[in-house]
Design an enzyme around this catalytic site. Sequence first.
Site, PDB file in Angstrom:
ATOM      1  N   HIS A 196       0.838  -1.210   0.000  1.00 32.42           N
ATOM      2  CA  HIS A 196       0.000   0.000   0.000  1.00 32.42           C
ATOM      3  C   HIS A 196       0.874   1.262   0.000  1.00 32.42           C
ATOM      4  O   HIS A 196       0.366   2.371   0.134  1.00 32.42           O
ATOM      5  CB  HIS A 196      -0.863   0.059   1.270  1.00 32.42           C
ATOM      6  CG  HIS A 196      -2.018  -0.892   1.312  1.00 32.42           C
ATOM      7  ND1 HIS A 196      -2.822  -1.161   0.229  1.00 32.42           N
ATOM      8  CD2 HIS A 196      -2.539  -1.626   2.338  1.00 32.42           C
ATOM      9  CE1 HIS A 196      -3.770  -2.015   0.593  1.00 32.42           C
ATOM     10  NE2 HIS A 196      -3.617  -2.320   1.852  1.00 32.42           N
TER      11      HIS A 196
ATOM     12  N   ARG B 283     -10.537   3.277  -6.311  1.00 33.84           N
ATOM     13  CA  ARG B 283     -11.990   3.179  -6.181  1.00 33.84           C
ATOM     14  C   ARG B 283     -12.529   4.569  -5.894  1.00 33.84           C
ATOM     15  O   ARG B 283     -11.788   5.412  -5.358  1.00 33.84           O
ATOM     16  CB  ARG B 283     -12.279   2.243  -5.000  1.00 33.84           C
ATOM     17  CG  ARG B 283     -13.701   1.871  -4.807  1.00 33.84           C
ATOM     18  CD  ARG B 283     -13.821   0.929  -3.614  1.00 33.84           C
ATOM     19  NE  ARG B 283     -15.154   0.362  -3.573  1.00 33.84           N
ATOM     20  CZ  ARG B 283     -15.609  -0.412  -2.594  1.00 33.84           C
ATOM     21  NH1 ARG B 283     -14.817  -0.726  -1.585  1.00 33.84           N
ATOM     22  NH2 ARG B 283     -16.836  -0.893  -2.626  1.00 33.84           N
TER      23      ARG B 283
END
Length: 347
Positions: A147, A169
């Site tokens: 990440h 997203r």
Amino acid sequence: MDTTEISKDNIVSTPKDEEETWDEELQELVQTLPKERNWINADHLYFYQGFWCPSGALKAVISFQKHFQAHDTDIIVISFPKCGTTWLKALTFSVVNRNQFAREENPLFRSGPHQLIRFFEYDLYLENPSPDLENSSLYPPRLFSTHVPYPSLPPSMKDSNSKIVYICRNPMDMFISLWFFTDKLRVENSEPLSLDEAFELFCHGTFGCGPFFDHVLGYWKASQENPNKILFLQYENLKEDIISQLKKLAMFLGFPFSEEEEKHGVVEEIAETCSFANLKELAVNKNGVHTFGFPHNTLFRKAEVGDWSNYFTPAMVERLEKLIQENFDKSGLTFKLSSQSPKDACA
Ligand code: A3P
């Protein structure tokens, strides 16, 4: 909201334990870094290289940056948390290794996507500051994940021919997903974080790996500059047309589907194996706890586009739309906010 709490006993390494292992150099470094309380009460966040790094992962991030040597054949799955990481890991693993096993023997039936493609900072370098990764994959090429934002990737990953697949997203669904997820991780007897409090933190970017906008923009710009190196995917597009997105992923990774495979429904089979409905029901994903402390079942909630509309007030919509516009206006990146899009697309 389901307020299931988890016991600290289930967590393999708590962030607090982890801080106790820090050497003098790291202790000195953190003295210089801005610090905040994490949404998850036992943890802290340190503002390291422009992002809020959870204290439990900081040492591992630094080891990863210092020691990781990329191979040209490596494939790295990268995301902002709650943007579809689990799904993209399942898809990437299945595409790359599809000729290694029969469909019904896909290791995804026995191991969670996060066990098959492991995080640098939450698994590999957390367990060992200098792990031997030369033969870390049962099925070459090596598949990893992180990440960590683009500017903080180790130089060898940027300079090699390794490939990156990134998923983002729409920020509204991502935020709601994160809010539910962190509530599930809440330590016993701690107060839940209200939606308003969480939203405030989200808008300020003070949560693990935040700010969201910088993370997404970093990879978006890098993918525009180097489209052969970074494939930038969007969760909503996968939800809308998984078949074409899977073909795009396979082509990018250098494992395109042959005409024969397409004729025999291999693409559809992979889509089905990796679907939310299938993965959520597998015993391996219903039980067990990740090394970083989250139960596997917390990774599967609703998987919808537009679920945010069940929680956001008009004021929240207005504020986040403004932030989206301010951050992404000139980037060319747009988000689908509902499954009715594109007319709802927001930039
Ligand atoms: P929701 O909380 O909106 O349901 P991540 O994997 O990055 O942690 O993201 C988790 C989000 O992806 C959750 O969203 C989860 O339900 C959804 N998800 C998990 N597996 C999925 C799959 N196979 N297909 C689609 N969405 C999935």
